[in-house]
Design an enzyme around this catalytic site. Structure first.
Site, mmCIF file in Angstrom:
data_model
loop_
_atom_site.group_PDB
_atom_site.id
_atom_site.type_symbol
_atom_site.label_atom_id
_atom_site.label_comp_id
_atom_site.label_asym_id
_atom_site.label_seq_id
_atom_site.Cartn_x
_atom_site.Cartn_y
_atom_site.Cartn_z
ATOM 1 N N SER A 411 1.618 -1.076 -1.904
ATOM 2 C CA SER A 411 2.525 -0.048 -1.401
ATOM 3 C C SER A 411 2.922 0.936 -2.484
ATOM 4 C CB SER A 411 3.763 -0.707 -0.801
ATOM 5 O OG SER A 411 4.383 -1.531 -1.755
ATOM 6 N N HIS A 432 -2.861 0.826 2.380
ATOM 7 C CA HIS A 432 -1.478 0.367 2.482
ATOM 8 C C HIS A 432 -1.156 0.089 3.954
ATOM 9 C CE1 HIS A 432 3.078 1.448 2.067
ATOM 10 N NE2 HIS A 432 2.880 0.159 2.178
ATOM 11 N N GLU A 444 -2.001 3.826 5.481
ATOM 12 C CA GLU A 444 -2.029 4.850 4.442
ATOM 13 C C GLU A 444 -3.244 4.526 3.569
ATOM 14 O OE1 GLU A 444 1.542 4.740 2.079
ATOM 15 O OE2 GLU A 444 1.725 6.904 2.046
ATOM 16 N N ASN A 482 6.273 5.595 0.809
ATOM 17 C CA ASN A 482 7.309 4.921 0.030
ATOM 18 C C ASN A 482 7.943 5.827 -1.023
ATOM 19 O OD1 ASN A 482 7.224 2.646 1.488
ATOM 20 N ND2 ASN A 482 6.190 1.370 -0.035
#
Ligand code: 3H9
Length: 697
Positions: A411, A432, A444, A482
């Site tokens: 992440s 991700h 992702e 994130n």
């Protein structure tokens, strides 16, 4: 014989065949509508023709109105006029369905006398997914064909039904395995002798004597799913009109409600989301003809929460997958969780026993890394720790076959650093997944500086195959999602330090339409996850000089309050029910920290909470665009809608800001910056957009 480019026709013996020719999905755009009316006229005038088949060329019957025409002036004939012309035809018409007759496509089919279909066809009225209601008679004809309950269920869910269901509900009359045209020809010929052919709008037996309570029951049923949205409720109102108004008046009512929805923000946002999701698949520097590596087998390293969920994605689409753990005990534990997840679905009636067995048979457990040697893709899903991941990639590199895609599920970690530990960085890519990985749609995909175009294109394709919504991100800390979320959470903490209550911050965000507020999300994901990342940032010297450093978030972790898993986090959770309860101690902790930092406390209203959190996302999103780590603002919107519980019907954080007005957003950011300079870095990209009065992309 050709009528215009979008519609063609031919005559076989005494039957005319009208064929939609508008690839890829035969959307009912202006040329198609015009072509349909003109063709029907020609076939009506053709003495030889006694019956007509309406069909779509290519992969589907008409999949609905042309969404790209929405918001523009409608060129006549509009779809209602087309359907009226078909319904009034003096020669019987059968709609021969295949692919996805959706929305206006199904509405057109319901304007024909008969409907037959290939067994693989999926039929539906998905308009609510676009923030509108069926606007070409769907809310009036479907109840007449299938009954009120079925119509309400199909129209409010937007989910297509299969042909078995359609046959049982009376939407179609016959199903074929193949040879659609030949079967439709036989079908219509068998009806030619009839003096009268059914006309849906003239029937009423399925809409008579309806207890109005059903509409209330449905409104209640969808309340939670469509929190904040209007079109599903309008759809119910329109269906209700079919029971208490005659057909013409019912259509008028539908039109009126359709127009309200059509002009709404809800609809423009959902249409933005529809096109954005498809746009995200297009990578400007990767040509369409790039070679795609075929992926027929996979390995997932790590069978914890993430690894297990990732493996299920492969099994769900029939790709055999080996899951690898370093001990038999961990493997058994992981496999048990996978089995439990599937059995849960079986118990809800959403998966058959044989399907369950089939999926489980595709997942093989192993405790030896050698098992990766023959697979086409390896997804490493071990603990989020750089040294561990690098060691793992060194070993994977030695074992994986040539051309194998080497993906890391991370992440935040640097893909290039991981890739350097292999002899083939061109094959290394970040994937991700979002937790729970078997449920969350977003994937992702992170390109490293050396990741090859082939590997990127193949991973994007793989993501689609395993039914994910992929977004390509660049390799920055936290990637797109994130990195933005980090700023959003920091902002939430700043608000709490300045005087907003934790529960109020979460309430404002929930009322806006997010699935959860930032504190509740952290409790769900585990506060220790962010704690670990912050410790790493500290070690790397990142964000050292910031005034707001999530002090309370660190403190609660030191107290072992990791969130739901420890029954305590920013809230207190009931061990049995998971019901959350406000803990005043947390607000007191924020107050204490504010005092220590010399931050003045004040009342903060809901509007400021919403805007500071929303613009923290937008400002960071703009930085990411400026630095080239996202391709387009709409990719960021897709990321947030599919990975973070952002309300689709608000269009995503970038679109929401754009709808509000980027100039006003920037002015507000400048105001916030005066109080908290380090939270609001200047973004020249945003400033330029405003200066030049431009929009994203
Ligand atoms: C409606 O009908 C309103 C009426 O009630 C009333 C009117 C008065 N229009 O998804 P894909 C494009 S509302 C324009 O990748 P798949 C799409 O953008 C409509 N374009 O293919 C993409 O373009 P590109 C109700 C459309 O095989 C390309 O086609 N109908 C439309 O994975 C391929 O699409 C719907 O809501 C459209 N209607 O899935 C159906 N549909 O290649 C919406 C697609 O440039 N569509 N495009 O990126 C779908 O659900 C899926 O596209 C479908 C095919 C299942 C049909």
């Amino acid at each position: 014989m050709s009528n215009n480019q979008a519609v063609e026709y031919e005559v076989i013996e005494n039957i005319g065949i009208i064929k939609g020719m508008n690839p890829p999905v035969n959307a009912l755009s202006y040329l198609v509508r015009k072509g349909l009316v003109n063709t029907l006229k020609e076939l009506t005038n053709n003495q030889k023709v006694e019956g007509i088949i309406l069909i779509g060329d290519g992969k589907t019957f008409f999949a609905g109105a042309d969404i790209s025409e929405f918001g523009k002036p409608i060129q006549e004939p509009d779809l209602n006029q087309v359907i009226n012309t078909f319904e009034e035809s003096e020669k019987p018409i059968v709609a021969a369905l295949h692919g996805t007759p959706l929305g206006g496509g199904l509405e057109l089919a319901m304007g024909c006398n008969y409907r037959v279909a290939l067994s693989s066809t999926k039929l539906g009225l998905p308009e609510v997914k676009l923030g509108i209601i069926p606007g070409a008679g769907g809310t009036q004809r479907l109840p007449r064909l299938a009954g009120i309950e079925k119509a309400l269920s199909m129209i409010t869910s937007g989910i297509p039904i299969n042909t078995k269901d359609a046959l049982k509900s009376g939407v179609i009359e016959e199903i074929y395995e193949d040879a659609l045209i030949a079967n439709a020809l036989n079908f219509i010929k068998s009806k030619l002798h009839l003096e009268r052919h059914p006309i849906v709008s003239k029937t009423s037996d399925k809409i008579s004597n309806i207890d109005n309570q059903i509409f209330e029951v449905f409104s209640k049923k969808i309340e939670k799913k469509y929190r904040g949205r209007k079109s599903p409720l309008y759809a119910i109102e329109a269906v209700k009109a079919s029971t208490n108004l005659d057909f013409t008046e019912g259509l008028k009512k539908e039109r009126e409600l359709f127009k309200i929805c059509h002009g709404s923000k809800e609809s423009s946002s959902l249409i933005h989301m529809f096109f954005s999701e498809r746009q995200a698949l297009k990578i400007p520097d990767i040509p369409k003809e790039t070679k795609i590596l075929s992926i027929n087998s996979a390995a997932v390293i790590g069978c914890g929460t993430m690894g297990g969920g990732i493996a299920m994605n492969f099994a769900n689409v029939g790709i055999p997958v080996v899951v690898i753990e370093n001990s038999q005990a961990s493997l058994d534990k992981g496999m048990k969780i996978i089995e439990k997840n599937y059995l849960n679905t079986v118990s809800k009636g959403r998966m058959s026993e044989s399907d369950f067995k089939n999926k489980m048979s595709l997942i093989r457990g192993a405790t030896n890394l050698d098992s990766i040697s023959s697979v086409d893709v390896v997804v490493e899903a071990v603990f989020e720790e750089m040294t561990l991941k690098k060691e793992m990639f060194e070993r994977i590199d030695k074992l994986a076959k040539e051309n194998c895609i080497l993906a890391t599920n991370t992440s935040t970690l640097d893909i290039d650093e991981i890739a350097e530990s292999t002899s083939r960085p061109a094959y290394v890519i970040g994937t991700h997944f979002f937790s729970p990985a078997n449920v969350m749609k977003l994937l992702e995909i992170v390109r490293g500086k050396n990741t090859s175009k082939e590997v990127i294109a193949s991973t994007m394709k793989l993501a689609k195959n395993i039914k994910k919504v992929p977004v390509l991100a660049g390799n920055c800390d936290g990637f797109i999602g994130n990195r933005m979320f980090h700023e959003y959470v920091r902002q939430a903490h700043a608000l709490a330090e300045e005087g907003a209550k934790v529960a109020d911050i979460d309430r404002v965000i929930y009322e806006f339409g997010w699935a959860m507020g930032p504190f509740a999300v952290n409790d769900l994901a585990g506060n220790d996850v962010g704690w670990r990342i912050r410790k790493r940032h500290k070690k790397e010297g990142k964000y050292d000089n910031l005034r707001y450093t999530s002090t309370v978030a660190d403190q609660i972790c030191e107290l072992g309050r990791y969130g739901q898993k420890t029954d305590r986090g920013f809230y207190i959770y009931d061990t049995q029910t998971r019901q959350k309860q406000i803990d005043p101690e947390i607000d007191m902790m924020f107050e204490k920290v504010a005092k220590e930092k010399g931050i003045p406390r004040r009342n903060i209203d809901d509007n400021e909470i919403l805007h500071r959190l929303s613009w923290a996302l937008l400002n960071t999103g703009c930085m990411i665009l400026q630095e080239g780590f996202a391709l387009r603002a709409s990719d960021i919107d897709v990321t947030y809608a599919y990975g973070y519980g952002y309300p689709h019907w608000r269009g995503g954080p970038m679109q929401y800001g754009q709808d509000y007005g980027l100039k006003k957003v920037l002015e507000e950011i400048e105001g916030f910056r005066e109080n908290n300079p380090d939270m609001w870095p200047k973004c020249s990209y945003l400033e330029e957009l405003v200066k030049e009065n431009k929009k994203f992309n």
